[in-house]
Design an enzyme around this catalytic site. Structure first.
Site, PDB file in Angstrom:
ATOM      1  N   ASP A  24      -9.802  20.375  23.161  1.00  0.00           N
ATOM      2  CA  ASP A  24     -10.269  21.589  23.468  1.00  0.00           C
ATOM      3  C   ASP A  24     -11.631  21.846  23.945  1.00  0.00           C
ATOM      4  OD1 ASP A  24      -9.751  24.301  23.951  1.00  0.00           O
ATOM      5  OD2 ASP A  24      -9.636  24.700  21.404  1.00  0.00           O
ATOM      6  N   ARG A  28     -15.074  25.707  27.629  1.00  0.00           N
ATOM      7  CA  ARG A  28     -16.230  25.940  27.387  1.00  0.00           C
ATOM      8  C   ARG A  28     -17.571  24.965  27.541  1.00  0.00           C
ATOM      9  NH1 ARG A  28     -14.726  26.943  21.507  1.00  0.00           N
ATOM     10  NH2 ARG A  28     -12.681  25.968  22.608  1.00  0.00           N
ATOM     11  N   TRP A  29     -16.879  24.191  27.777  1.00  0.00           N
ATOM     12  CA  TRP A  29     -17.839  22.376  28.287  1.00  0.00           C
ATOM     13  C   TRP A  29     -18.791  23.139  29.562  1.00  0.00           C
ATOM     14  CZ3 TRP A  29     -17.622  19.123  32.972  1.00  0.00           C
ATOM     15  CH2 TRP A  29     -18.127  18.036  32.441  1.00  0.00           C
ATOM     16  N   ARG A  37     -14.047  26.344  35.471  1.00  0.00           N
ATOM     17  CA  ARG A  37     -12.754  25.851  34.107  1.00  0.00           C
ATOM     18  C   ARG A  37     -12.250  24.281  34.783  1.00  0.00           C
ATOM     19  NH1 ARG A  37     -11.676  28.227  30.268  1.00  0.00           N
ATOM     20  NH2 ARG A  37      -9.230  27.219  29.577  1.00  0.00           N
ATOM     21  N   SER A  69       0.367  22.900  27.119  1.00  0.00           N
ATOM     22  CA  SER A  69       1.325  23.214  26.405  1.00  0.00           C
ATOM     23  C   SER A  69       2.790  23.993  26.609  1.00  0.00           C
ATOM     24  CB  SER A  69       0.774  23.871  24.782  1.00  0.00           C
ATOM     25  OG  SER A  69       0.572  25.547  25.708  1.00  0.00           O
ATOM     26  N   THR A  70       3.287  24.235  26.258  1.00  0.00           N
ATOM     27  CA  THR A  70       4.658  25.146  26.504  1.00  0.00           C
ATOM     28  C   THR A  70       4.033  26.147  27.211  1.00  0.00           C
ATOM     29  OG1 THR A  70       5.890  25.868  24.582  1.00  0.00           O
ATOM     30  CG2 THR A  70       6.866  24.317  25.985  1.00  0.00           C
ATOM     31  N   ASN A  72       0.595  27.239  28.445  1.00  0.00           N
ATOM     32  CA  ASN A  72      -0.369  26.788  29.229  1.00  0.00           C
ATOM     33  C   ASN A  72      -0.463  27.478  30.907  1.00  0.00           C
ATOM     34  OD1 ASN A  72      -1.627  23.654  27.611  1.00  0.00           O
ATOM     35  ND2 ASN A  72      -2.081  25.748  27.844  1.00  0.00           N
ATOM     36  N   TRP A  73       1.088  27.588  31.019  1.00  0.00           N
ATOM     37  CA  TRP A  73       2.297  27.981  31.897  1.00  0.00           C
ATOM     38  C   TRP A  73       1.281  29.624  32.169  1.00  0.00           C
ATOM     39  CZ3 TRP A  73       4.206  24.326  34.561  1.00  0.00           C
ATOM     40  CH2 TRP A  73       4.767  23.804  34.486  1.00  0.00           C
ATOM     41  N   ILE A 202      -3.572  25.004  14.979  1.00  0.00           N
ATOM     42  CA  ILE A 202      -2.468  24.106  15.307  1.00  0.00           C
ATOM     43  C   ILE A 202      -1.975  24.293  16.492  1.00  0.00           C
ATOM     44  CG2 ILE A 202      -0.273  22.983  14.678  1.00  0.00           C
ATOM     45  CD1 ILE A 202      -0.510  23.116  11.548  1.00  0.00           C
TER      46      ILE A 202
HETATM   47  C1  FPP Z   1      -7.682  22.807  26.174  1.00  0.00           C
HETATM   48  O1  FPP Z   1      -9.236  23.288  27.146  1.00  0.00           O
HETATM   49  C2  FPP Z   1      -7.532  21.628  27.105  1.00  0.00           C
HETATM   50  C3  FPP Z   1      -6.004  21.743  27.875  1.00  0.00           C
HETATM   51  C4  FPP Z   1      -5.283  22.689  28.429  1.00  0.00           C
HETATM   52  C5  FPP Z   1      -6.116  20.669  28.901  1.00  0.00           C
HETATM   53  C6  FPP Z   1      -6.294  19.338  27.958  1.00  0.00           C
HETATM   54  C7  FPP Z   1      -6.248  18.550  29.727  1.00  0.00           C
HETATM   55  C8  FPP Z   1      -6.844  17.218  29.999  1.00  0.00           C
HETATM   56  C9  FPP Z   1      -8.116  17.116  28.407  1.00  0.00           C
HETATM   57  C10 FPP Z   1      -6.537  15.951  30.489  1.00  0.00           C
HETATM   58  C11 FPP Z   1      -5.358  15.349  29.965  1.00  0.00           C
HETATM   59  C12 FPP Z   1      -5.321  14.773  30.951  1.00  0.00           C
HETATM   60  C13 FPP Z   1      -3.942  14.190  31.824  1.00  0.00           C
HETATM   61  C14 FPP Z   1      -4.346  12.304  32.352  1.00  0.00           C
HETATM   62  C15 FPP Z   1      -2.857  15.112  31.143  1.00  0.00           C
HETATM   63  P1  FPP Z   1      -9.260  25.151  27.338  1.00  0.00           P
HETATM   64  O2  FPP Z   1      -9.186  24.760  29.157  1.00  0.00           O
HETATM   65  O3  FPP Z   1      -9.043  25.837  26.758  1.00  0.00           O
HETATM   66  O4  FPP Z   1     -11.182  24.929  27.341  1.00  0.00           O
HETATM   67  P2  FPP Z   1     -11.708  26.328  26.657  1.00  0.00           P
HETATM   68  O5  FPP Z   1     -10.592  26.239  24.816  1.00  0.00           O
HETATM   69  O6  FPP Z   1     -13.093  25.825  25.772  1.00  0.00           O
HETATM   70  O7  FPP Z   1     -11.351  27.058  27.104  1.00  0.00           O
END
Ligand code: FPP
Length: 247
Positions: A24, A28-29, A37, A69-70, A72-73, A202
Protein backbone atom coordinates in the site's frame (compact mmCIF):
# COMPACT_ATOMS: atom_id res chain seq x y z
CA UNK A 1 14.79 -22.67 11.54
CA UNK A 2 15.63 -21.56 7.99
CA UNK A 3 19.26 -20.45 7.88
CA UNK A 4 19.51 -16.85 6.69
CA UNK A 5 21.61 -16.03 3.63
CA UNK A 6 21.34 -12.26 3.57
CA UNK A 7 23.38 -9.53 5.12
CA UNK A 8 20.19 -7.55 5.95
CA UNK A 9 19.27 -10.22 8.48
CA UNK A 10 21.19 -11.36 11.51
CA UNK A 11 21.84 -15.08 11.30
CA UNK A 12 20.02 -16.05 14.51
CA UNK A 13 16.60 -14.96 13.19
CA UNK A 14 13.86 -17.35 12.09
CA UNK A 15 12.75 -16.48 8.58
CA UNK A 16 8.96 -16.83 8.13
CA UNK A 17 8.28 -19.50 5.51
CA UNK A 18 5.35 -17.56 4.02
CA UNK A 19 5.29 -13.76 4.03
CA UNK A 20 2.26 -11.92 2.63
CA UNK A 21 2.44 -8.21 1.83
CA UNK A 22 -0.31 -5.65 1.23
CA UNK A 23 1.69 -3.26 -0.96
CA UNK A 24 0.00 0.00 0.00
CA UNK A 25 1.01 3.62 -0.50
CA UNK A 26 1.84 3.82 -4.22
CA UNK A 27 -0.61 6.69 -4.76
CA UNK A 28 0.67 8.71 -1.79
CA UNK A 29 4.28 8.06 -2.81
CA UNK A 30 3.52 9.57 -6.24
CA UNK A 31 1.52 12.49 -4.83
CA UNK A 32 4.36 13.39 -2.46
CA UNK A 33 6.56 14.18 -5.46
CA UNK A 34 3.79 15.72 -7.60
CA UNK A 35 3.52 12.73 -9.96
CA UNK A 36 0.37 10.93 -11.22
CA UNK A 37 -0.78 7.86 -9.25
CA UNK A 38 0.33 5.51 -12.04
CA UNK A 39 3.95 6.62 -11.50
CA UNK A 40 3.58 5.19 -7.98
CA UNK A 41 2.34 1.88 -9.36
CA UNK A 42 5.25 1.75 -11.83
CA UNK A 43 7.77 2.28 -9.04
CA UNK A 44 5.75 -0.20 -6.94
CA UNK A 45 6.28 -2.76 -9.69
CA UNK A 46 10.03 -2.04 -9.75
CA UNK A 47 10.06 -2.60 -6.02
CA UNK A 48 8.40 -6.00 -6.45
CA UNK A 49 11.53 -6.98 -8.37
CA UNK A 50 13.84 -5.79 -5.56
CA UNK A 51 11.86 -7.29 -2.69
CA UNK A 52 11.17 -10.61 -4.44
CA UNK A 53 14.92 -11.00 -5.02
CA UNK A 54 15.76 -10.07 -1.40
CA UNK A 55 13.08 -12.38 0.05
CA UNK A 56 14.34 -15.24 -2.10
CA UNK A 57 17.91 -14.64 -0.85
CA UNK A 58 16.68 -14.54 2.75
CA UNK A 59 15.21 -18.03 2.37
CA UNK A 60 11.49 -17.14 2.27
CA UNK A 61 9.53 -20.03 0.71
CA UNK A 62 6.37 -18.16 -0.35
CA UNK A 63 6.00 -14.42 -0.93
CA UNK A 64 2.35 -13.46 -1.52
CA UNK A 65 1.76 -9.94 -2.87
CA UNK A 66 -1.64 -8.24 -3.04
CA UNK A 67 -1.38 -6.68 -6.50
CA UNK A 68 -5.03 -6.16 -7.51
CA UNK A 69 -8.16 -6.77 -5.47
CA UNK A 70 -11.66 -7.59 -6.71
CA UNK A 71 -12.58 -4.11 -5.36
CA UNK A 72 -9.86 -2.30 -7.37
CA UNK A 73 -12.03 -2.47 -10.55
CA UNK A 74 -13.91 0.53 -9.15
CA UNK A 75 -10.85 2.79 -9.58
CA UNK A 76 -10.73 5.17 -12.60
CA UNK A 77 -10.40 3.16 -15.83
CA UNK A 78 -7.04 4.79 -16.67
CA UNK A 79 -5.58 3.43 -13.42
CA UNK A 80 -7.22 -0.01 -13.83
CA UNK A 81 -5.88 -0.30 -17.39
CA UNK A 82 -2.40 0.64 -16.19
CA UNK A 83 -2.53 -1.97 -13.39
CA UNK A 84 -3.72 -4.61 -15.89
CA UNK A 85 -0.72 -3.84 -18.12
CA UNK A 86 1.82 -4.07 -15.27
CA UNK A 87 2.21 -7.87 -15.51
CA UNK A 88 3.09 -7.45 -19.22
CA UNK A 89 5.89 -5.03 -18.27
CA UNK A 90 6.94 -7.02 -15.18
CA UNK A 91 7.25 -10.44 -16.79
CA UNK A 92 8.60 -8.93 -20.02
CA UNK A 93 11.59 -7.46 -18.15
CA UNK A 94 12.02 -9.64 -15.06
CA UNK A 95 11.64 -13.18 -16.43
CA UNK A 96 15.42 -13.78 -16.89
CA UNK A 97 15.96 -12.86 -13.21
CA UNK A 98 13.08 -15.07 -12.08
CA UNK A 99 14.66 -17.99 -13.93
CA UNK A 100 18.13 -17.16 -12.55
CA UNK A 101 16.73 -16.95 -9.00
CA UNK A 102 14.83 -20.25 -9.47
CA UNK A 103 11.59 -18.43 -8.50
CA UNK A 104 8.26 -20.04 -9.34
CA UNK A 105 5.38 -17.70 -10.25
CA UNK A 106 1.85 -18.35 -9.07
CA UNK A 107 -1.18 -16.15 -9.67
CA UNK A 108 -3.98 -16.46 -7.14
CA UNK A 109 -7.26 -14.86 -8.11
CA UNK A 110 -10.21 -14.94 -10.46
CA UNK A 111 -7.96 -15.00 -13.52
CA UNK A 112 -10.83 -15.87 -15.88
CA UNK A 113 -12.06 -12.25 -15.57
CA UNK A 114 -8.74 -10.65 -16.56
CA UNK A 115 -8.28 -8.99 -19.98
CA UNK A 116 -6.95 -11.49 -22.54
CA UNK A 117 -3.47 -9.93 -22.79
CA UNK A 118 -3.00 -9.94 -19.00
CA UNK A 119 -4.30 -13.50 -18.76
CA UNK A 120 -1.91 -14.62 -21.49
CA UNK A 121 1.23 -13.19 -19.82
CA UNK A 122 0.40 -14.46 -16.33
CA UNK A 123 -0.31 -17.98 -17.58
CA UNK A 124 2.90 -17.90 -19.63
CA UNK A 125 4.87 -16.75 -16.56
CA UNK A 126 3.46 -19.63 -14.52
CA UNK A 127 4.27 -22.06 -17.31
CA UNK A 128 7.81 -20.71 -17.88
CA UNK A 129 8.66 -21.09 -14.17
CA UNK A 130 6.67 -24.24 -13.34
CA UNK A 131 9.79 -26.38 -12.88
CA UNK A 132 11.57 -23.86 -10.64
CA UNK A 133 12.09 -25.17 -7.13
CA UNK A 134 12.93 -21.99 -5.18
CA UNK A 135 10.66 -19.34 -3.67
CA UNK A 136 7.07 -19.14 -4.88
CA UNK A 137 6.21 -15.57 -5.92
CA UNK A 138 2.46 -15.58 -5.48
CA UNK A 139 0.60 -12.62 -7.00
CA UNK A 140 -2.90 -12.08 -5.66
CA UNK A 141 -4.38 -10.56 -8.79
CA UNK A 142 -8.12 -9.98 -9.09
CA UNK A 143 -8.26 -11.58 -5.66
CA UNK A 144 -10.86 -11.08 -2.92
CA UNK A 145 -11.03 -13.08 0.29
CA UNK A 146 -14.83 -13.10 0.64
CA UNK A 147 -15.35 -14.08 -3.01
CA UNK A 148 -12.79 -16.87 -2.52
CA UNK A 149 -14.69 -18.21 0.51
CA UNK A 150 -18.07 -17.94 -1.25
CA UNK A 151 -16.59 -19.79 -4.24
CA UNK A 152 -15.28 -22.58 -1.97
CA UNK A 153 -18.68 -22.88 -0.26
CA UNK A 154 -20.42 -23.10 -3.66
CA UNK A 155 -18.05 -25.85 -4.85
CA UNK A 156 -18.63 -27.89 -1.69
CA UNK A 157 -22.41 -27.37 -1.90
CA UNK A 158 -22.39 -28.68 -5.49
CA UNK A 159 -20.37 -31.73 -4.41
CA UNK A 160 -22.82 -32.38 -1.57
CA UNK A 161 -25.78 -32.10 -3.95
CA UNK A 162 -24.23 -34.49 -6.50
CA UNK A 163 -23.41 -36.92 -3.68
CA UNK A 164 -19.60 -36.95 -4.07
CA UNK A 165 -19.28 -35.72 -0.46
CA UNK A 166 -21.57 -35.67 2.55
CA UNK A 167 -22.02 -32.30 4.38
CA UNK A 168 -20.49 -33.98 7.44
CA UNK A 169 -17.25 -34.58 5.51
CA UNK A 170 -16.61 -30.82 5.38
CA UNK A 171 -13.79 -29.84 7.70
CA UNK A 172 -10.95 -27.27 7.66
CA UNK A 173 -8.86 -29.39 5.29
CA UNK A 174 -11.64 -30.05 2.75
CA UNK A 175 -12.59 -26.36 2.84
CA UNK A 176 -8.99 -25.15 2.38
CA UNK A 177 -8.64 -27.51 -0.60
CA UNK A 178 -11.32 -25.43 -2.37
CA UNK A 179 -9.55 -22.11 -1.79
CA UNK A 180 -7.52 -20.40 -4.51
CA UNK A 181 -4.35 -20.91 -2.43
CA UNK A 182 -4.67 -24.72 -2.46
CA UNK A 183 -1.68 -25.07 -4.89
CA UNK A 184 0.49 -23.83 -1.99
CA UNK A 185 -0.44 -26.92 0.07
CA UNK A 186 0.90 -26.82 3.63
CA UNK A 187 2.41 -23.35 2.99
CA UNK A 188 -0.94 -21.69 2.15
CA UNK A 189 -1.24 -19.81 5.46
CA UNK A 190 1.13 -16.81 5.85
CA UNK A 191 3.30 -16.75 8.98
CA UNK A 192 3.69 -12.99 8.66
CA UNK A 193 1.49 -10.32 7.07
CA UNK A 194 3.08 -6.94 6.39
CA UNK A 195 1.01 -3.95 5.29
CA UNK A 196 2.98 -0.93 4.18
CA UNK A 197 2.02 2.78 4.31
CA UNK A 198 0.77 2.89 7.90
CA UNK A 199 -2.81 1.69 7.23
CA UNK A 200 -3.90 -1.00 9.68
CA UNK A 201 -6.52 -3.27 8.09
CA UNK A 202 -6.71 -6.49 6.08
CA UNK A 203 -8.84 -5.19 3.15
CA UNK A 204 -10.28 -8.57 2.11
CA UNK A 205 -6.84 -10.22 1.74
CA UNK A 206 -6.47 -13.95 2.54
CA UNK A 207 -9.27 -13.86 5.14
CA UNK A 208 -9.20 -17.60 5.85
CA UNK A 209 -5.42 -18.02 5.55
CA UNK A 210 -4.50 -15.15 7.93
CA UNK A 211 -6.29 -16.77 10.89
CA UNK A 212 -3.07 -17.18 12.91
CA UNK A 213 -0.64 -14.91 11.06
CA UNK A 214 1.42 -12.32 12.86
CA UNK A 215 0.77 -8.83 11.50
CA UNK A 216 3.20 -5.95 11.15
CA UNK A 217 2.01 -2.53 9.98
CA UNK A 218 4.98 -0.73 8.49
CA UNK A 219 4.77 3.04 7.92
CA UNK A 220 6.91 2.98 4.76
CA UNK A 221 5.16 3.57 1.42
CA UNK A 222 5.53 0.46 -0.77
CA UNK A 223 7.84 2.00 -3.43
CA UNK A 224 10.24 3.01 -0.61
CA UNK A 225 10.08 -0.34 1.22
CA UNK A 226 13.58 -1.87 1.20
CA UNK A 227 15.22 -5.17 2.13
CA UNK A 228 16.23 -3.44 5.39
CA UNK A 229 12.55 -2.70 6.13
CA UNK A 230 11.74 -6.34 5.39
CA UNK A 231 14.53 -7.49 7.71
CA UNK A 232 13.27 -5.15 10.44
CA UNK A 233 9.71 -6.54 10.11
CA UNK A 234 11.08 -10.09 10.26
CA UNK A 235 12.87 -9.09 13.48
CA UNK A 236 9.55 -7.83 14.94
CA UNK A 237 8.00 -11.18 13.93
CA UNK A 238 10.79 -12.97 15.81
CA UNK A 239 9.92 -11.09 18.99
CA UNK A 240 6.31 -12.32 18.84
CA UNK A 241 5.13 -15.40 20.73
CA UNK A 242 2.93 -17.50 18.38
CA UNK A 243 0.61 -19.70 20.43
CA UNK A 244 -2.08 -20.71 17.88
CA UNK A 245 -4.75 -20.52 20.58
CA UNK A 246 -2.77 -22.60 23.10
CA UNK A 247 -1.08 -21.19 26.21
C1 FPP B 1 -2.21 0.09 -3.31
O1 FPP B 1 -1.70 1.40 -3.24
C2 FPP B 1 -1.59 -0.60 -4.42
C3 FPP B 1 -2.25 -1.19 -5.46
C4 FPP B 1 -3.71 -1.23 -5.58
C5 FPP B 1 -1.51 -1.82 -6.56
C6 FPP B 1 -0.29 -2.56 -6.14
C7 FPP B 1 0.49 -3.01 -7.32
C8 FPP B 1 1.82 -2.99 -7.39
C9 FPP B 1 2.70 -2.56 -6.28
C10 FPP B 1 2.53 -3.49 -8.60
C11 FPP B 1 2.25 -4.93 -8.83
C12 FPP B 1 3.12 -5.53 -9.80
C13 FPP B 1 2.75 -6.47 -10.69
C14 FPP B 1 3.77 -7.11 -11.51
C15 FPP B 1 1.36 -6.90 -10.90
P1 FPP B 1 -2.69 2.62 -3.45
O2 FPP B 1 -2.79 2.90 -4.90
O3 FPP B 1 -4.01 2.33 -2.80
O4 FPP B 1 -1.92 3.75 -2.69
P2 FPP B 1 -2.56 4.93 -1.83
O5 FPP B 1 -3.31 4.28 -0.69
O6 FPP B 1 -1.37 5.71 -1.37
O7 FPP B 1 -3.46 5.71 -2.74
Amino acid sequence: MTETKNSNLSSDLRVPEHIAIIMDGNGRWAKRSGQPRIAGHKEGMNNVKRIATSASHMGVKVLSLYAFSTENWSRPSKEVNFLMRLPVDFFGTFMPDLIKENIKVLVTGFTEHLPDKTKKVVFKAMDDTKDNTGMVLNFAFNYGGRAEIVNAAKNLAKQAVDGSISPDDIDDKLFADQLLTSPLGSLADPDLLIRTSGEERISNFLLWQLAYSEMVFDKTYWPDFTADNLAEDIKIYNDRDRRFGAI
